[in-house]
Design a protein around this motif. Structure first.
Motif, short mmCIF file in Angstrom:
data_model
loop_
_atom_site.label_atom_id
_atom_site.label_comp_id
_atom_site.label_asym_id
_atom_site.label_seq_id
_atom_site.Cartn_x
_atom_site.Cartn_y
_atom_site.Cartn_z
N VAL A 295 0.83 -1.20 0.00
CA VAL A 295 0.00 0.00 0.00
C VAL A 295 0.87 1.26 0.00
O VAL A 295 0.53 2.26 -0.65
N SER A 296 1.98 1.20 0.70
CA SER A 296 2.90 2.35 0.70
C SER A 296 3.36 2.67 -0.71
O SER A 296 3.38 3.83 -1.13
N ALA A 297 3.72 1.64 -1.47
CA ALA A 297 4.14 1.85 -2.86
C ALA A 297 2.98 2.35 -3.72
O ALA A 297 3.15 3.24 -4.56
N ALA A 323 -4.71 -1.17 13.96
CA ALA A 323 -3.36 -1.08 13.40
C ALA A 323 -3.42 -0.70 11.93
O ALA A 323 -2.63 0.13 11.46
N ALA A 324 -4.34 -1.29 11.19
CA ALA A 324 -4.49 -0.96 9.78
C ALA A 324 -4.91 0.49 9.61
O ALA A 324 -4.41 1.20 8.71
N ALA A 325 -5.80 0.97 10.47
CA ALA A 325 -6.27 2.36 10.38
C ALA A 325 -5.14 3.34 10.65
O ALA A 325 -5.05 4.40 10.00
N LEU A 331 -0.26 6.95 5.79
CA LEU A 331 -0.03 6.97 4.35
C LEU A 331 -1.01 7.87 3.61
O LEU A 331 -0.75 8.28 2.47
N GLY A 332 -2.15 8.18 4.23
CA GLY A 332 -3.14 9.04 3.60
C GLY A 332 -4.06 8.34 2.63
O GLY A 332 -4.53 8.94 1.65
N THR A 333 -4.38 7.06 2.88
CA THR A 333 -5.27 6.33 1.98
C THR A 333 -6.73 6.61 2.31
O THR A 333 -7.07 7.10 3.40
N ASP A 334 -7.57 6.30 1.37
CA ASP A 334 -9.03 6.35 1.58
C ASP A 334 -9.42 5.00 2.18
O ASP A 334 -9.67 4.04 1.46
N HIS A 335 -9.46 4.94 3.51
CA HIS A 335 -9.53 3.65 4.21
C HIS A 335 -10.93 3.36 4.72
O HIS A 335 -11.63 4.25 5.22
N ARG A 336 -11.31 2.07 4.60
CA ARG A 336 -12.62 1.63 5.07
C ARG A 336 -12.48 0.30 5.80
O ARG A 336 -11.72 -0.56 5.36
N THR A 337 -13.22 0.17 6.87
CA THR A 337 -13.19 -1.05 7.68
C THR A 337 -14.59 -1.65 7.74
O THR A 337 -15.57 -0.94 7.97
N ILE A 338 -14.65 -2.96 7.52
CA ILE A 338 -15.91 -3.67 7.72
C ILE A 338 -15.80 -4.47 9.02
O ILE A 338 -14.86 -5.24 9.22
N MET A 339 -16.71 -4.23 9.93
CA MET A 339 -16.75 -5.00 11.16
C MET A 339 -17.58 -6.25 10.92
O MET A 339 -18.69 -6.19 10.38
N VAL A 340 -17.03 -7.38 11.27
CA VAL A 340 -17.70 -8.65 11.02
C VAL A 340 -18.98 -8.73 11.83
O VAL A 340 -18.97 -8.57 13.05
N ARG A 341 -20.05 -8.96 11.13
CA ARG A 341 -21.32 -9.20 11.79
C ARG A 341 -21.54 -10.71 11.88
O ARG A 341 -21.44 -11.42 10.88
N GLU A 342 -21.83 -11.14 13.08
CA GLU A 342 -21.91 -12.58 13.34
C GLU A 342 -22.91 -13.27 12.41
O GLU A 342 -22.62 -14.34 11.86
N VAL A 578 7.29 3.97 6.36
CA VAL A 578 6.35 3.82 7.47
C VAL A 578 7.14 3.68 8.76
O VAL A 578 8.06 2.85 8.84
N PRO A 579 6.84 4.48 9.79
CA PRO A 579 7.59 4.40 11.05
C PRO A 579 7.54 3.01 11.66
O PRO A 579 6.50 2.33 11.63
N LYS A 580 8.65 2.62 12.23
CA LYS A 580 8.78 1.29 12.82
C LYS A 580 7.70 1.04 13.88
O LYS A 580 7.16 -0.06 13.98
N ARG A 581 7.37 2.07 14.66
CA ARG A 581 6.41 1.90 15.75
C ARG A 581 5.02 1.49 15.25
O ARG A 581 4.23 0.90 16.01
N LEU A 582 4.71 1.79 13.99
CA LEU A 582 3.38 1.48 13.47
C LEU A 582 3.24 0.03 13.02
O LEU A 582 2.11 -0.46 12.90
#
Length: 670
Positions: A295-297, A323-325, A331-342, A578-582
């Motif tokens: 993703v960085s590339a 962590a992904a967020a 990096l400045g991406t257009d990021h989206r997360t889906i939370m798993v619904r049981e 990407v910083p090592k701490r991330l």
């Protein structure tokens, strides 16, 4: 990304070949919902059907099956060749004219002008090819170097199809196993040895499948089927083992910081190639090293913010969405997360027989499918970090295997036999009661069957002199599957012989090779292909670019594993952006609570698949042993003579669900 299916009928057994291949391609419409086509020779002996997912050159000029300029060759092509602009330019320079802009047109022209072997070795990408040569009356099948794209072939019920003569038989081929089923004249026979392997590894190692006479073409191989003689011959045009040997003979002579800089450049080049598409594109981002460097590339190369997708859960023990967020924010991406619904995840499990193409016991298919479905709402192509662990030594066994293998060899065979007598009951191979009590006091959180499985595995491999066998034994999940099979223990050689000299490539490379040629191709890549293609999403793997791999093979092994970390040099390349701490937090590993669901709200589904009368009637499993293990898992029965971990039962459930879907010939088209 597309799919195809076809048949060669030298004796004229098939009355309507066009209708038959249409029925075959209807089983894989999910691989190509945008277009379809067929090719049938005048005599009806050869028929191919194609399903298209339009990615490049969305016009009708990309329609398949496609003929070569002279008409000699007809091709069905699944995948992407990323260096096709360079090949097209070279072909134009020697007089080849092109009508459209698809890579398929370039590939078939290159084959006609240069010959198949030369053309394939010059192609960079992921692909499966079916090519009919009308002059030589020959079918040619080709699979890419790492096996990113699937390809099945064979004659139902025949045991000599790998390399032999099948004159007069109808020869089948397809992108997925399920597409072959409508061409079977009878219910296919189950390969008992392959079923044994399924329980042992959660997947069936190539070239085997669960159907007798049907095989997977090995990665980096070409198959030639001569219709006149019925002869089948396979040849290897590229292998990871040979590339590792070549790399060991020509190691890079650079300082670590120079290697990291060059590796970053190589990853960026591989990513750039895979960003070419005429449809929306994004990436999976888990927060780990592999997806982060991809993703960085992408973000550096993209004119707009990259769309990234991840999956999350309320369980903090396995959730990696935060962590992904954080990486996406940096990096400045257009990021989206889906939370798993049981409810949705359980619904996917109930559709297991539709999602899997061949019996597959890795339950991580479910979250892979859910995140693919989520991404498909926004994009048609995604890049992923798959392959990073296998190429750059990221698994725990890569870190410790080089240390364990020499030490366990010193034990010989006497020590393991003594240890088995001391630790395990001689009659039922369970932990001795006293040791079981000690385990419960010292390791209260470890289930007895899990500890037993690990002990059995350790005792089995101790003293093993063959390095590849040693590493693959560590990949075994159920050590003695014969306990649960109706046919009992089987002698079955699941793995091809190594094609590299382990003493030349070195310790950690040997472990990587074992995973590259086994777990990665038949588990990781199969899972990604089926999960993404189930929703008509194309997944691309930059870290499996063969040019990148050949550079990685030249990196000294002490740059792969260093300071107790695997993928050390890949980390150094990532730290440049990407910083090592991330990215240096512990990897959690995303795993849904499938076992709890199966014995809870999905118990009726599982009970139907594991019903004792059904198991006895079908005759594949020892009904009493499986039922005992199942009822113990549900808490309805004390520990059986041989407790089976849940993942073993999950493989059986996957097989049973697959059997339901494939007993009938045509079945419902998806």
């Amino acid at each position: 990304m597309c799919g195809f299916a076809g048949l060669i009928d030298p004796a004229g057994h098939v009355s309507d070949p066009a209708a038959r291949v249409r029925a075959m391609s209807a089983r894989i419409v999910h691989r190509g919902p945008d277009d379809d086509g067929e090719f049938v020779t005048d005599d009806g002996r050869v028929a191919m059907a194609f399903r298209r997912l339009s990615i490049q050159d969305l016009s009708a000029q990309g329609h398949q099956p496609m003929a070569s300029p002279s008409g000699r060759f007809t091709i069905c092509f699944n995948g992407e060749v990323y260096n096709f602009p360079e090949l097209r330019s070279e072909l134009r320079g020697i007089g080849v004219a092109f009508r459209g802009g698809s890579d398929t047109e370039v590939i078939v022209a290159a084959i006609e002008r240069w010959g198949l072997s030369t053309a394939v070795t010059r192609m960079a990408g992921m692909f499966a090819i079916a090519l009919w040569d009308s002059r030589e009356k020959e079918l040619l099948l080709v699979r890419d170097r790492f096996g990113v794209k699937p390809l099945y072939y064979g004659c139902p019920g025949r045991d000599d199809v790998l390399d032999g003569r099948v004159a007069g038989e109808t020869f089948l081929f397809a992108s997925e196993m399920k597409a072959l089923r409508p061409a079977f004249s009878t219910t296919p026979d189950i390969h008992r040895g392959a079923l044994h392997a399924l329980l042992q590894y959660q997947y069936t190692p190539a070239p085997w499948t669960l159907w007798r006479g049907i095989h997977k073409l090995l990665p980096g191989h070409i198959l030639r089927y001569q219709m006149r003689t019925g002869r089948i011959h396979t040849e290897c045009y590229w292998s990871a083992g040979r590339a590792l040997e070549q790399g060991a003979r020509d190691p890079v002579q650079m300082a670590p910081e120079e290697v990291a800089a060059e590796l970053e450049r190589q990853v960026e080049s591989a990513v750039r190639d895979r960003m070419v598409a005429d449809v929306p594109l994004g990436a999976f981002l888990s927060g780990g090293i592999d997806s982060s460097i991809v993703v960085s590339a992408m973000q550096r190369l993209s004119a707009s913010n990259t769309q990234t997708f991840t999956i999350g859960t309320d369980d903090e023990k396995i959730d990696e969405s935060d962590a992904a967020a954080r990486i996406a924010s940096h990096l400045g991406t257009d990021h989206r997360t889906i939370m798993v619904r049981e409810k949705e995840a359980q619904g996917a499990i109930l559709r297991l027989s539709e999602l899997i193409d061949e019996p597959f016991g890795d339950a991580s298919l479910i979250p892979a499918y859910l995140v693919s479905k989520f991404a498909r709402e926004s994009v048609t192509v995604v890049l992923s970090g798959d392959g990073g662990d296998e190429v750059f030594a990221g698994y725990p066994q890569h870190r410790f295997g080089a240390l364990l293998f020499p030490q366990q060899r010193k034990l010989g065979r006497t020590a393991p036999r003594w240890a088995r007598r001391f630790l395990l009951d001689e009659n039922d191979f369970r932990l001795r009661p006293a040791l079981g009590d000690l385990r419960s006091r010292l390791l209260p959180g470890v289930r007895a069957e899990h500890l037993q499985a690990r002990l059995e595995k350790a005792l089995r491999v101790a003293g093993e002199p063959d390095r590849a066998r040693f590493m693959r034994c560590w990949r075994e999940l159920v050590v003695q599957p014969g306990r649960y099979l109706a046919s009992g223990p089987l002698e079955f050689s699941a793995w091809p012989e190594p094609d590299c000299d382990f003493s030349a490539v070195g310790g950690v490379r040997s472990e990587c090779w074992a995973d590259l040629t086994g777990y990665m191709v038949d588990d990781v890549l199969l899972k990604v292909d089926r999960a993404s293609m189930a929703v008509s999403l194309e997944a691309r793997e930059p870290l499996l670019d063969h040019r990148l791999f050949e550079f990685a093979a030249r990196i000294p092994a002490d740059m792969l594993v260093r300071e107790g970390q695997g993928k050390w040099i890949l980390r150094q390349a990532l730290y440049r952006s990407v910083p090592k701490r991330l990215v240096d937090g512990p990897k959690k590993g995303f795993a849904l609570p499938v076992a709890g669901w199966v014995i809870g709200p999905l118990r009726d589904w599982a009970e139907a698949l594991l019903a004792e009368d059904r198991l006895e009637r079908e005759g594949y499993f020892d009904a009493a042993a499986v039922r005992s293990a199942w009822l113990h898992l549900c808490g309805d029965r004390p520990a059986p003579e041989h407790a089976m971990p849940f993942f073993g039962l999950w493989s059986i459930l996957a097989f049973q669900a697959w059997l339901d879907q494939n007993e009938a010939g045509d079945g419902p088209a998806r």
